[in-house]
Design a protein around this motif. Sequence first.
Motif, PDB file in Angstrom:
ATOM      1  N   THR A  26      -4.673  -2.485 -30.242  1.00  0.00           N
ATOM      2  CA  THR A  26      -5.109  -1.780 -30.771  1.00  0.00           C
ATOM      3  C   THR A  26      -6.260  -2.193 -31.622  1.00  0.00           C
ATOM      4  N   ILE A  27      -5.278  -3.472 -32.728  1.00  0.00           N
ATOM      5  CA  ILE A  27      -5.629  -3.901 -33.614  1.00  0.00           C
ATOM      6  C   ILE A  27      -6.859  -5.312 -33.363  1.00  0.00           C
ATOM      7  N   GLU A  32     -12.218  -6.777 -32.320  1.00  0.00           N
ATOM      8  CA  GLU A  32     -13.695  -7.056 -31.767  1.00  0.00           C
ATOM      9  C   GLU A  32     -14.509  -6.086 -31.493  1.00  0.00           C
ATOM     10  N   ALA A  33     -14.436  -5.345 -32.037  1.00  0.00           N
ATOM     11  CA  ALA A  33     -15.116  -3.941 -32.107  1.00  0.00           C
ATOM     12  C   ALA A  33     -16.632  -4.032 -33.109  1.00  0.00           C
ATOM     13  N   GLU A  34     -15.613  -4.962 -34.773  1.00  0.00           N
ATOM     14  CA  GLU A  34     -16.097  -5.654 -36.001  1.00  0.00           C
ATOM     15  C   GLU A  34     -17.475  -5.916 -35.938  1.00  0.00           C
ATOM     16  N   GLU A  35     -16.617  -7.167 -34.863  1.00  0.00           N
ATOM     17  CA  GLU A  35     -17.377  -8.312 -34.786  1.00  0.00           C
ATOM     18  C   GLU A  35     -18.677  -7.901 -33.568  1.00  0.00           C
ATOM     19  N   ALA A  36     -18.706  -6.661 -33.001  1.00  0.00           N
ATOM     20  CA  ALA A  36     -19.944  -6.707 -32.156  1.00  0.00           C
ATOM     21  C   ALA A  36     -20.433  -5.684 -33.574  1.00  0.00           C
ATOM     22  N   ALA A  37     -20.264  -4.947 -34.026  1.00  0.00           N
ATOM     23  CA  ALA A  37     -20.846  -4.659 -35.461  1.00  0.00           C
ATOM     24  C   ALA A  37     -22.048  -4.877 -36.562  1.00  0.00           C
ATOM     25  N   GLU A  38     -21.465  -6.251 -36.597  1.00  0.00           N
ATOM     26  CA  GLU A  38     -22.019  -7.380 -37.110  1.00  0.00           C
ATOM     27  C   GLU A  38     -23.874  -6.979 -36.343  1.00  0.00           C
ATOM     28  N   ALA A  47     -21.271   4.624 -34.849  1.00  0.00           N
ATOM     29  CA  ALA A  47     -19.855   5.117 -33.856  1.00  0.00           C
ATOM     30  C   ALA A  47     -18.798   4.341 -33.592  1.00  0.00           C
ATOM     31  N   ILE A  48     -19.342   2.678 -34.018  1.00  0.00           N
ATOM     32  CA  ILE A  48     -17.982   1.646 -33.901  1.00  0.00           C
ATOM     33  C   ILE A  48     -16.806   2.663 -35.202  1.00  0.00           C
ATOM     34  N   GLN A  49     -18.136   2.218 -36.302  1.00  0.00           N
ATOM     35  CA  GLN A  49     -16.830   2.619 -37.599  1.00  0.00           C
ATOM     36  C   GLN A  49     -15.720   3.917 -36.993  1.00  0.00           C
TER      37      GLN A  49
END
Length: 77
Positions: A26-27, A32-38, A47-49
């Motif tokens: 999960t971490i 991965e999601a934080e990188e995609a959010a950029e 949505a990612i947040q």
Amino acid sequence: MTKQYKSNPDDRSDNVEKLQEMVQNTIHNMHEAEEAAEFSNEKDRAAIQAKNQRRLDSIAAMRDEIKDEYAHREGRE
């Protein structure tokens, strides 16, 4: 003729390890999601947040369950 189903015994011997792996996965997914959010637009970033906040809540619940499982394993329940 009816079938007789035999239930499997409750095997909790590796629950702590499985839960710890789930926390790590999960971490990893959060990072991965934080990188995609950029590279995402404002709507997708929100949505990612929101999803990462739900992941944090899940991690907290899994860590509580790890403590419970560890206590059960050690016979302190």
